[in-house]
Design a protein around this motif. Structure first.
Motif, PDB file in Angstrom:
ATOM      1  N   ASP A 134      -8.910  -8.664   2.434  1.00  0.00           N
ATOM      2  CA  ASP A 134      -9.382  -9.402   1.257  1.00  0.00           C
ATOM      3  C   ASP A 134      -8.675 -10.753   1.183  1.00  0.00           C
ATOM      4  O   ASP A 134      -7.441 -10.836   1.296  1.00  0.00           O
ATOM      5  N   PHE A 135      -9.472 -11.819   0.955  1.00  0.00           N
ATOM      6  CA  PHE A 135      -8.943 -13.165   0.865  1.00  0.00           C
ATOM      7  C   PHE A 135      -9.356 -13.780  -0.473  1.00  0.00           C
ATOM      8  O   PHE A 135     -10.475 -13.555  -0.949  1.00  0.00           O
ATOM      9  N   ASN A 188      -3.778 -21.458  -5.273  1.00  0.00           N
ATOM     10  CA  ASN A 188      -3.233 -20.126  -5.032  1.00  0.00           C
ATOM     11  C   ASN A 188      -4.018 -19.476  -3.895  1.00  0.00           C
ATOM     12  O   ASN A 188      -5.259 -19.409  -3.933  1.00  0.00           O
ATOM     13  N   LEU A 189      -3.294 -18.992  -2.896  1.00  0.00           N
ATOM     14  CA  LEU A 189      -3.886 -18.281  -1.766  1.00  0.00           C
ATOM     15  C   LEU A 189      -3.373 -16.850  -1.792  1.00  0.00           C
ATOM     16  O   LEU A 189      -2.168 -16.622  -1.952  1.00  0.00           O
ATOM     17  N   ALA A 190      -4.266 -15.886  -1.629  1.00  0.00           N
ATOM     18  CA  ALA A 190      -3.861 -14.479  -1.640  1.00  0.00           C
ATOM     19  C   ALA A 190      -4.561 -13.727  -0.524  1.00  0.00           C
ATOM     20  O   ALA A 190      -5.716 -14.023  -0.179  1.00  0.00           O
ATOM     21  N   TYR A 191      -3.834 -12.764   0.031  1.00  0.00           N
ATOM     22  CA  TYR A 191      -4.378 -11.934   1.114  1.00  0.00           C
ATOM     23  C   TYR A 191      -3.920 -10.503   0.889  1.00  0.00           C
ATOM     24  O   TYR A 191      -2.757 -10.253   0.531  1.00  0.00           O
ATOM     25  N   ALA A 192      -4.821  -9.555   1.077  1.00  0.00           N
ATOM     26  CA  ALA A 192      -4.481  -8.139   0.924  1.00  0.00           C
ATOM     27  C   ALA A 192      -5.105  -7.332   2.053  1.00  0.00           C
ATOM     28  O   ALA A 192      -6.264  -7.558   2.433  1.00  0.00           O
ATOM     29  N   HIS A 193      -4.314  -6.410   2.576  1.00  0.00           N
ATOM     30  CA  HIS A 193      -4.796  -5.504   3.623  1.00  0.00           C
ATOM     31  C   HIS A 193      -4.125  -4.152   3.425  1.00  0.00           C
ATOM     32  O   HIS A 193      -2.903  -4.015   3.561  1.00  0.00           O
ATOM     33  N   LYS A 194      -4.957  -3.184   3.061  1.00  0.00           N
ATOM     34  CA  LYS A 194      -4.458  -1.838   2.799  1.00  0.00           C
ATOM     35  C   LYS A 194      -3.314  -1.884   1.779  1.00  0.00           C
ATOM     36  O   LYS A 194      -3.510  -2.285   0.643  1.00  0.00           O
ATOM     37  N   ARG A 195      -2.089  -1.562   2.178  1.00  0.00           N
ATOM     38  CA  ARG A 195      -0.983  -1.502   1.223  1.00  0.00           C
ATOM     39  C   ARG A 195      -0.208  -2.814   1.108  1.00  0.00           C
ATOM     40  O   ARG A 195       0.682  -2.927   0.279  1.00  0.00           O
ATOM     41  N   LEU A 196      -0.545  -3.796   1.915  1.00  0.00           N
ATOM     42  CA  LEU A 196       0.193  -5.060   1.951  1.00  0.00           C
ATOM     43  C   LEU A 196      -0.576  -6.153   1.217  1.00  0.00           C
ATOM     44  O   LEU A 196      -1.788  -6.276   1.370  1.00  0.00           O
ATOM     45  N   SER A 197       0.124  -6.962   0.430  1.00  0.00           N
ATOM     46  CA  SER A 197      -0.494  -8.137  -0.190  1.00  0.00           C
ATOM     47  C   SER A 197       0.486  -9.309  -0.120  1.00  0.00           C
ATOM     48  O   SER A 197       1.703  -9.124  -0.250  1.00  0.00           O
TER      49      SER A 197
END
Length: 616
Positions: free
Chosen positions: A493-494, A525-534
């Motif tokens: 997710d971006f 603001n930039l955000a990235y999420a993958h499974k348990r990591l953000s």
């Protein structure tokens, strides 16, 4: 007498309509969780930005930081954790209203809210309403308003969240949240305590912030009970008790200390019908301060204000496409202080809000308000707003209003310097907005113009003290842009979100920019999420601001532009149906930038914060 007659006519009309309405209204209970319905129902032509609960938790420590990095509002802060004042569209801090569950909580002493005395613990969302709002929210809502909302959810649950964090400058932060509900009862409580030495290094010098320590504790508790299928009773409470040393400047060390106490309690009864609903609010607010010029002594000055509020509103569905909201309110302010005696003020207001939607594409709003304030002649206020949905992806918005601000107790009575001959500020504003949506992208563009007469500004006198005076005319105009883009690629997710504001705020007598108003402010603001990591990255740019009315650039006359970056990472080490543990690290001022947002008051160097959060 004419205004009292209006009050009783509105009250009688509201009660009569209520009596004629069917009581089968259990389906509308979902609406009673929000205390301030008029924020969204009667503001279709306004720009409203919602900062979600997850965003508040990520940015954590202060309301100032949350808004600085996620909105177009500019803040000047007298050193980190010190007095924090907003500038909304170039207006000053006393022209920005802060609304707690529908009640204006700006100080009756200073006219503003110090954003470092507001804990975000247990607020479900913070809404930013751009544009004049004096018709709905009273004195001071000229540039915009910031809304702190507590929601009461009646779906069955029992949740707990504990957060522990430790950071640079020996900063300790602990909080506890609990929320419980069954079919009849809903309650939540948030407790928070923070303590910091705040002795950060002044970059490019051999000095430190020697007198900047602070600590504070807060309670935010809310209770709701469904009395019947038509009636809900809610109780809101917030307490904040804090102590701060006041940082000095680079050339002038300080030994000052300041103690804050703020208490807010509101009881609200809601009655819901098929075509109308009503709310009765009774509230008590108290603000109290002690100022020690030298923290090593027991000598201090103090100020205290008690505010008593009664507010009655009715939402009436006159037709399927026509909604009416009469509001009557009475406020009594009672002050005492070592520098201004024992002033008091009575304030009565009657308001009518109208919302008309002739079809799916068009929505219109028109509102009127008349205040009666002891000691002042208040103008008849109005506002209008229009929203037109050109297509599924494009919407136009327009709003305009007449707004005002009455002088505060400090403006009138502070000794030495108070001025009993001040006139209330009067302001006219207009705003044109566009919203463009395409798939996962959203772009909002706004242009605004504000003209204010009799602006109250404190200036030095020939006798050596400061005194407030009315300035003939000022104008503010500019443009704002807000962008958001979300993208999902399988389990990745971006998010990209950004704000930009160009603001001109000038004295029409001199055509010079007002002090501490940047022409340019931007954040991304930039955000990235993958499974348990953000992961997230924040960037803030603030342009040059002038510190004197002559608009001269350079040392002693202006504050240089600056850019600040933050980085954060979070990992869910445990995630089950009933429990979750998150570990997170945040690095503020990532590139160790030397900057100030108030002249000669450096902000922190690179610093770290580590947090563990347990939900169960």
């Amino acid at each position: 007498m004419r205004h009292l007659n209006s009050f009783f006519l509105l009250l009688l009309f509201s009660s009569t309509v209520q009596a004629q309405i069917s009581s089968d209204s259990i389906q509308k209970l979902d609406e009673v969780v929000l205390s301030d319905v008029k924020l969204k129902r009667y503001a279709k032509g306004y720009k409203i930005t919602v900062l979600s609960d997850s965003l508040l938790k990520k940015n954590g420590i202060s309301l100032t930081d949350i808004l600085r990095f996620n909105s177009n509002i500019y803040f000047k802060e007298n050193g980190y954790g010190m007095v924090s004042s907003p500038s909304f569209r170039g207006t000053n801090a006393s022209q920005t209203a802060v609304i707690w569950n529908g009640i204006n909580i700006n100080s009756q002493l200073t006219g503003q809210t110090d954003f470092n005395t507001v804990s975000t613990t247990n607020f479900n969302s913070i809404d930013i309403r751009s544009g004049g709002g004096s018709v709905q929210y009273g004195s001071g809502a000229i540039g915009g308003s910031i809304h702190l909302n507590n929601l009461l959810n009646f779906s069955k649950h029992f949740d707990h969240t504990v957060k522990l964090s430790y950071g640079s400058y020996d900063t300790k932060d602990v909080s506890y949240l609990s929320s419980f509900s069954n079919e009849k009862l809903s309650m939540n409580i948030g407790l928070k305590y923070i303590d910091s030495k705040n002795d950060y290094k002044y970059l490019n010098t051999d000095q430190r912030n020697k007198n900047g320590a602070f600590n504070n504790g807060s309670i935010n508790a809310n209770l709701g009970y469904i009395l019947s299928d038509k009636d809900v009773l809610k109780l809101y409470h917030q307490s904040f008790v804090g102590e701060r040393e006041f940082s000095g400047t680079l050339s002038s060390p300080s030994l000052a200390k300041y103690e804050d106490k703020n208490f807010r309690t509101m009881l609200e009864w809601s009655h819901i019908g098929n075509y109308a609903s009503s709310k009765l609010k009774v509230a008590h607010l108290q603000e109290h301060f002690k100022y020690f010029g030298n923290k090593t002594t027991n000598n201090f000055t103090f100020g205290k204000v008690n505010t008593y509020v009664i507010n009655y509103t009715t939402d009436i569905d006159v037709l399927d496409n026509l909604k009416l909201k009469p509001i009557v309110a009475y406020n009594y302010f009672e002050g005492s202080g070592s520098s201004f005696g024992k002033p008091n003020r009575n304030e009565f207001s009657s308001t009518v809000l109208l919302q008309y939607q002739p079809n799916k594409a068009w929505q219109y709003g028109f509102n009127l308000r008349q205040d009666v304030t002891s000691g002042f002649s208040s103008p008849l206020l109005f506002s209008f707003d229009v929203a037109y949905e050109v297509s599924e992806n494009y919407k136009l918005k327009l709003n305009g209003s007449k707004n005002y601000r009455v002088p505060t107790f400090n403006d009138l009575y502070w000794q030495p310097g108070g001025n009993l001959n001040l006139d209330p500020e009067t302001s006219y504003q207009i705003d044109l907005g566009q919203e463009i949506k395409y798939k996962s992208a959203n772009l909002i563009l706004n242009a605004f113009y504000i003209k204010t007469t009799d602006l109250i500004q404190w200036t030095p006198t020939s006798s050596g003290f400061w005194s407030p005076q009315n300035i003939a005319e000022t104008q503010n105009y500019g443009a704002e842009a807000t962008m958001e883009f979300c993208y999902k690629l399988k389990a990745h997710d971006f998010l990209i979100q950004g704000n930009y504001a160009y603001t001109v705020s000038e004295n029409l007598e001199t055509n010079n920019q007002l002090i501490y108003v940047p022409y340019h402010k931007a954040n991304i603001n930039l955000a990235y999420a993958h499974k348990r990591l953000s992961l997230f990255f924040q960037h803030l740019f603030t342009g040059e601001v002038y510190t004197t009315t002559e608009n001269i650039s350079g040392p002693f006359y202006s504050v240089d532009p600056y850019q600040v970056n933050n980085f954060g990472a979070s990992y869910k080490v445990l995630k089950t149906n009933t429990q979750q543990i998150d570990l997170s690290l945040k690095v503020n001022n990532l590139f160790n930038t030397a900057y100030e947002n108030v002249a000669f008051r450096p902000m922190p160097d690179r610093n770290f914060n580590f947090q563990i959060q347990y939900k169960f």
